[in-house]
Design a protein around this motif. Structure first.
Motif, mmCIF file in Angstrom:
data_model
loop_
_atom_site.group_PDB
_atom_site.id
_atom_site.type_symbol
_atom_site.label_atom_id
_atom_site.label_comp_id
_atom_site.label_asym_id
_atom_site.label_seq_id
_atom_site.Cartn_x
_atom_site.Cartn_y
_atom_site.Cartn_z
ATOM 1 N N GLU A 161 9.454 -27.997 55.074
ATOM 2 C CA GLU A 161 9.909 -29.362 55.333
ATOM 3 C C GLU A 161 11.307 -29.596 54.762
ATOM 4 O O GLU A 161 12.169 -30.211 55.418
ATOM 5 C CB GLU A 161 8.922 -30.345 54.718
ATOM 6 N N LEU A 164 13.874 -27.914 56.974
ATOM 7 C CA LEU A 164 14.094 -28.656 58.217
ATOM 8 C C LEU A 164 14.908 -29.926 57.975
ATOM 9 O O LEU A 164 15.764 -30.293 58.796
ATOM 10 C CB LEU A 164 12.748 -29.003 58.853
ATOM 11 N N LEU A 165 14.685 -30.602 56.837
ATOM 12 C CA LEU A 165 15.464 -31.797 56.516
ATOM 13 C C LEU A 165 16.933 -31.455 56.292
ATOM 14 O O LEU A 165 17.826 -32.199 56.724
ATOM 15 C CB LEU A 165 14.880 -32.481 55.273
ATOM 16 N N ASP A 166 17.205 -30.342 55.631
ATOM 17 C CA ASP A 166 18.601 -29.920 55.429
ATOM 18 C C ASP A 166 19.270 -29.605 56.754
ATOM 19 O O ASP A 166 20.423 -30.009 56.996
ATOM 20 C CB ASP A 166 18.640 -28.696 54.517
ATOM 21 N N GLU A 167 18.564 -28.909 57.629
ATOM 22 C CA GLU A 167 19.141 -28.603 58.942
ATOM 23 C C GLU A 167 19.369 -29.882 59.746
ATOM 24 O O GLU A 167 20.396 -30.028 60.420
ATOM 25 C CB GLU A 167 18.221 -27.655 59.701
ATOM 26 N N ASN A 168 18.449 -30.824 59.648
ATOM 27 C CA ASN A 168 18.614 -32.099 60.350
ATOM 28 C C ASN A 168 19.810 -32.868 59.819
ATOM 29 O O ASN A 168 20.572 -33.481 60.587
ATOM 30 C CB ASN A 168 17.328 -32.917 60.204
ATOM 31 N N ARG A 169 20.019 -32.848 58.494
ATOM 32 C CA ARG A 169 21.149 -33.542 57.885
ATOM 33 C C ARG A 169 22.481 -32.917 58.331
ATOM 34 O O ARG A 169 23.432 -33.625 58.643
ATOM 35 C CB ARG A 169 21.021 -33.492 56.363
ATOM 36 N N LEU A 171 22.998 -31.216 61.134
ATOM 37 C CA LEU A 171 23.201 -31.520 62.549
ATOM 38 C C LEU A 171 23.640 -32.959 62.748
ATOM 39 O O LEU A 171 24.506 -33.257 63.599
ATOM 40 C CB LEU A 171 21.915 -31.253 63.330
ATOM 41 N N ARG A 172 23.096 -33.882 61.957
ATOM 42 C CA ARG A 172 23.483 -35.291 62.072
ATOM 43 C C ARG A 172 24.952 -35.485 61.677
ATOM 44 O O ARG A 172 25.705 -36.202 62.339
ATOM 45 C CB ARG A 172 22.579 -36.147 61.186
#
Length: 226
Positions: A161, A164-169, A171-172
């Motif tokens: 998790e 995935l949060l780091d990758e989402n950050r 990408l954002r």
């Protein structure tokens, strides 16, 4: 608790051998009595102790039963019937053993559930308690292992998790930069090149205006007013 299977060999201890003889002798005579009453059979049982003491039971006269046995044993036509009866007895004994095992298992289960404890002896209660403690130890060990497995799986899920949060950050942030780049190029003021002929000088004077002359400077491609 189901007792362990007794080995069919001579008991070495004198005290244990005497206790076992008394218990099993009484059980044998009791079974003989029950057989005679329930099935209306003529039953005779004769037991001699190791010291030579006689114990016997007969549903009727012992002598009459013995004479009847002797006559039956001398009859040559009874051998085939005896063999068939023996086979039937073996089948019946096997069935009785299975029924007895089922009964013992049922009693053991009920004791483990805390039932029918009033008829248990101290040894049987202690054996039941030991079995429950062993079962509880195995259950606790199994539960601990399951908790460790669940804990490891939870840690793996938390790590996944976080990743995935780091990758989402990332990408954002990249998406926001890509949106702001065109707006920055539009709103940024463009530098206008300044030409030499566009410079204008102004001068304020009070009084009558003078006559001005148009003068062309041969060295420079520009006009000046004097």
């Amino acid at each position: 608790m189901v007792r362990g299977k007794t080995q069919m060999k001579r008991i070495e201890s004198n005290a244990s051998r005497q206790v076992t003889f008394s218990k099993r002798r009484n059980g044998l005579l009791k079974k003989a009595f029950e057989l005679s009453v329930l099935c209306d059979a003529e039953v005779a049982a004769v037991v001699f102790s190791p010291s030579g003491k006689l114990y016997e039971f007969s549903s009727s006269s012992m002598s009459n039963i013995i004479e009847r046995y002797q006559r039956k044993a001398k009859d040559p036509g009874s051998s085939a019937e005896t063999t068939e009866n023996d086979l039937q007895n073996l089948k019946g004994n096997s069935l009785d053993m299975m029924v007895k095992k089922i009964e013992l298992l049922d009693i053991s289960k009920r004791r483990l559930l805390g039932e029918v404890l009033d008829t248990c002896s101290i040894e049987e209660l202690q054996s039941t308690q030991n079995q429950l403690e062993r079962s509880l130890s195995r259950i606790r060990a199994r539960k601990l292992m399951q908790n460790q497995i669940l804990k490891g799986q939870t840690e793996q899920l938390k790590h996944k998790e976080k990743k995935l949060l780091d990758e989402n950050r990332k990408l954002r942030a990249k998406f926001q930069n890509d949106e702001l780049e065109p707006l920055k190029s539009v709103t940024e003021p463009q530098e206008v090149p300044r030409g030499r002929g566009l410079d204008v000088e102004t001068e304020l004077s009070i009084g009558c205006p003078r006559r001005q002359r148009l003068y062309i400077d041969p060295h420079e491609d520009c006009l000046s007013i004097h």
